[in-house]
Design a protein around this motif. Structure first.
Motif, mmCIF file in Angstrom:
data_model
loop_
_atom_site.group_PDB
_atom_site.id
_atom_site.type_symbol
_atom_site.label_atom_id
_atom_site.label_comp_id
_atom_site.label_asym_id
_atom_site.label_seq_id
_atom_site.Cartn_x
_atom_site.Cartn_y
_atom_site.Cartn_z
ATOM 1 N N ARG A 1 -0.301 2.805 11.604
ATOM 2 C CA ARG A 1 -0.926 1.990 10.560
ATOM 3 C C ARG A 1 -0.453 0.537 10.619
ATOM 4 N NH1 ARG A 1 -3.756 5.148 7.108
ATOM 5 N NH2 ARG A 1 -3.177 7.335 6.825
ATOM 6 N N GLU B 1 6.124 7.373 11.649
ATOM 7 C CA GLU B 1 4.912 7.861 10.966
ATOM 8 C C GLU B 1 5.203 8.354 9.547
ATOM 9 O OE1 GLU B 1 2.278 6.967 12.063
ATOM 10 O OE2 GLU B 1 2.630 6.659 14.204
ATOM 11 N N SER C 1 4.743 3.092 12.777
ATOM 12 C CA SER C 1 3.524 3.800 12.382
ATOM 13 C C SER C 1 2.297 3.174 13.025
ATOM 14 C CB SER C 1 3.359 3.778 10.858
ATOM 15 O OG SER C 1 2.117 4.355 10.481
ATOM 16 N N LEU D 1 4.142 6.408 6.891
ATOM 17 C CA LEU D 1 3.194 5.728 6.014
ATOM 18 C C LEU D 1 1.967 6.600 5.758
ATOM 19 C CD1 LEU D 1 3.328 2.098 7.466
ATOM 20 C CD2 LEU D 1 4.806 3.176 5.764
ATOM 21 N N GLU D 2 1.642 6.763 4.482
ATOM 22 C CA GLU D 2 0.491 7.595 4.112
ATOM 23 C C GLU D 2 -0.779 6.780 3.910
ATOM 24 O OE1 GLU D 2 1.498 9.878 0.691
ATOM 25 O OE2 GLU D 2 3.060 11.041 1.717
ATOM 26 N N ASN D 3 -0.638 5.488 3.618
ATOM 27 C CA ASN D 3 -1.802 4.665 3.284
ATOM 28 C C ASN D 3 -1.962 3.488 4.245
ATOM 29 O OD1 ASN D 3 -2.299 6.187 0.833
ATOM 30 N ND2 ASN D 3 -0.486 5.163 0.005
ATOM 31 N N PRO D 4 -3.186 3.073 4.511
ATOM 32 C CA PRO D 4 -3.419 1.946 5.410
ATOM 33 C C PRO D 4 -2.967 0.624 4.807
ATOM 34 C CG PRO D 4 -5.470 2.643 4.401
ATOM 35 C CD PRO D 4 -4.446 3.657 4.010
ATOM 36 N N LEU D 5 -2.570 -0.318 5.664
ATOM 37 C CA LEU D 5 -2.214 -1.661 5.231
ATOM 38 C C LEU D 5 -3.484 -2.466 4.962
ATOM 39 C CD1 LEU D 5 0.402 -0.585 6.614
ATOM 40 C CD2 LEU D 5 0.768 -2.918 7.469
ATOM 41 N N SER E 1 0.789 -1.233 0.000
ATOM 42 C CA SER E 1 0.000 0.000 0.000
ATOM 43 C C SER E 1 0.822 1.285 0.000
ATOM 44 C CB SER E 1 -0.941 0.025 1.208
ATOM 45 O OG SER E 1 -0.215 -0.104 2.415
ATOM 46 N N ASN E 2 2.141 1.175 0.248
ATOM 47 C CA ASN E 2 2.947 2.385 0.356
ATOM 48 C C ASN E 2 4.188 2.389 -0.535
ATOM 49 O OD1 ASN E 2 1.922 4.176 2.829
ATOM 50 N ND2 ASN E 2 1.576 2.009 3.308
#
Length: 389
Positions: free
Chosen positions: A171, A128, A169, A130-134, A116-117
Motif C-alpha cells: 500500500r 504488510e 507494505s 496496513l489494512e487501508n489504502p493511503l 488512513s491507518n
C-alpha cells in the motif's frame, strides 16, 4: 533457496529522463487530485528553479491547488509525520506529492499511513500491517540512492527511543514516480556519495538475499555495473549529466531489486545506527557493508565472486573464496574514493549501545532475508568490528 513463486511490486507508472518533472501536473489531473499536499524540506522549497518550484509550475498549469509542507528532517521523525498530517487535514487536501530524497518520500508515506491507518506508527512496524489504502501518492525524486520513490518501505525514527522502524507494505508504493536527473545536479558532494553507496548496498544485499529471483538478479547486476562506473564521476563533478543520469538509473534498478528481493543485516544494523545517532543512512550502510558482507561470504561465495567482478576486480586464476574476498576489497575502495568514513566510531557510535542496537537489528524487517543467520552476539561482534575498522 529462493522461492519459486514471487510477486513483483513497483509504481504503476514511472517517468524517467531530463525534464519529466513537467509531467507532474498532467498526471495529477489524471489521478483526479484536487488539493495536493507537497511534502519536502526547506532547502528544496526555497531553491530557485529547483524541483519544488518546477513541480508548482506544472501543477498550476494543470489548475491543481496545492499547499507545501516543508517540515521534513533527515531521518524523518514521528513528529514530522504528525505535523504533516495536521497540514493535510487543516488544508483539506486529498492527495500527496513527495519531493526530495528518501526522507521526503518516507515522511510523505508516513503521513499517508497515519491518515488512513491510525496514529500509532510504531505499532504498524513490520511487513504488510496496513489494512487501508493511503491517499493518492506521487513521488518526485531528487537523489540517486534510496529509491523510496518506487518502494514499499517507509522508514521512520522514533525520536523518543532513537529507534528506526520500517513499515513495509504494498500500500506504500506510490502510484507514480518521477526521476529527472536534471533535478540532481545541485546535490552536495557528500549527499551524492552517501546516496550512491546506499544504492550499491541495495544491489549487493538484493543479489545475495534469500528472497532473490532472476528478475531482481538482473536489476542488481546492472545496478552494480552502473555504480561502479559512474558513482566516482558523479561525486567528482555533480554537473556531469551522463554520470547523474546513469546513477539515477542505478538507483531505480537497485530499488526495483530490493523492493522485491528484500535486504539484509547491513540495512537492519544501519537503521539502528542511524536512529541512535541521527547519522546519514547511506553513510551508515557504506561503513557497515564491508564488515557484514565479509561475514556473509561463506553463505554463497559464488555470488560474492560475481560482485567482485561486477565492481571491476580481476578474479582470473583465483579460487572462488579468493575472488569473493575481492568483493569486500572493492567495497572498501569505492567507499574510500568517494569520501565515506572508515568506521562507525566516526559517526558517534558508542560500544555500550551495541547490545540494544543488536537486539533491535534482529527485529528489523530486513534481517529475515540475510543469507547467513546470526544471533545477538554475532551482531554485537559485527558492530564491534565496524567500530574498530
Amino acid at each position: 533457496m529462493p522461492e519459486e513463486n514471487y510477486d513483483f511490486m513497483m509504481p504503476n507508472v514511472n517517468f524517467f529522463g531530463p525534464g519529466v518533472v513537467k509531467k507532474v501536473g498532467e498526471r495529477a489531473k489524471m489521478l483526479n487530485m484536487k488539493k495536493v499536499l507537497i511534502v519536502t524540506d526547506t532547502f528544496l522549497r526555497d531553491l530557485d528553479n529547483g524541483p519544488v518550484k518546477q513541480a508548482e509550475s506544472s501543477l498550476l498549469k494543470a489548475d491543481i491547488a496545492y499547499v507545501i509542507f516543508s517540515g521534513v528532517e533527515p531521518n524523518p521523525k514521528i513528529r514530522n509525520v504528525k505535523e504533516g498530517k495536521k497540514a493535510y487535514i487543516d488544508n483539506h487536501c486529498d492527495s500527496i506529492i513527495t519531493i526530495g530524497g528518501g526522507s521526503a518520500h518516507d515522511c510523505g508515506k508516513g503521513i499517508g499511513i497515519v491518515l488512513s491507518n491510525g496514529d500509532d506508527l510504531p505499532a504498524l512496524a513490520g511487513i504488510e500491517t496496513l489494512e487501508n489504502p493511503l491517499p493518492p501518492l506521487m513521488a518526485i525524486n531528487t537523489t540517486a540512492g534510496t529509491a523510496s520513490e518506487i518502494t514499499r518501505h517507509t522508514v521512520i525514527t522514533n525520536e523518543k527511543t532513537h529507534l528506526k522502524f520500517v513499515v513495509v507494505s504494498w500500500r506504500n508504493v506510490p502510484l507514480v514516480s518521477f526521476n529527472d536527473p536534471l533535478l540532481m545536479l545541485d546535490i552536495p558532494t557528500a549527499l551524492t556519495a552517501a546516496t550512491g553507496m546506499d544504492a550499491l548496498t541495495h544491489c549487493v544485499e538484493s543479489y545475495v538475499s534469500v528472497n532473490r529471483n532472476p528478475i531482481t538478479d538482473a536489476q542488481a547486476i546492472q545496478g552494480i555495473k552502473l555504480i561502479s562506473k559512474y558513482l566516482r564521476r558523479a561525486v567528482a563533478n555533480g554537473h556531469d549529466v551522463e554520470a547523474r543520469t546513469n546513477m539515477a538509473y542505478a538507483s531505480i534498478l537497485a530499488g526495483m531489486a530490493f523492493n522485491n528481493a528484500d535486504l539484509g543485516y547491513v540495512h537492519a544494523m544501519a537503521h539502528q545506527l542511524g536512529g541512535q545517532y541521527d547519522a546519514p543512512h547511506g553513510v551508515c550502510c557504506a561503513v557497515l557493508m564491508p564488515t557484514v558482507e565479509k561475514w556473509n561470504i561463506i553463505s554463497n561465495p559464488e555470488r560474492f565472486s560475481d560482485i567482485a567482478e561486477l565492481l571491476g576486480e580481476n578474479i582470473a586464476g583465483l579460487s572462488v573464496m579468493e575472488a569473493a574476498d575481492k568483493s569486500v576489497e572493492a567495497m572498501i575502495r569505492i567507499s574510500e574514493d568517494v569520501g565515506i568514513p572508515t568506521n562507525i566510531k566516526s559517526l558517534g557510535a558508542l560500544p555500550e549501545d551495541f547490545d540494544k542496537m543488536a537486539e533491535n537489528a534482529l527485529k528489523d524487517g530486513n534481517a529475515f532475508s540475510n543469507p547467513r543467520i546470526g544471533n545477538k552476539e554475532d551482531i554485537i561482534n559485527l558492530y564491534q568490528q565496524a567500530y574498530k575498522a
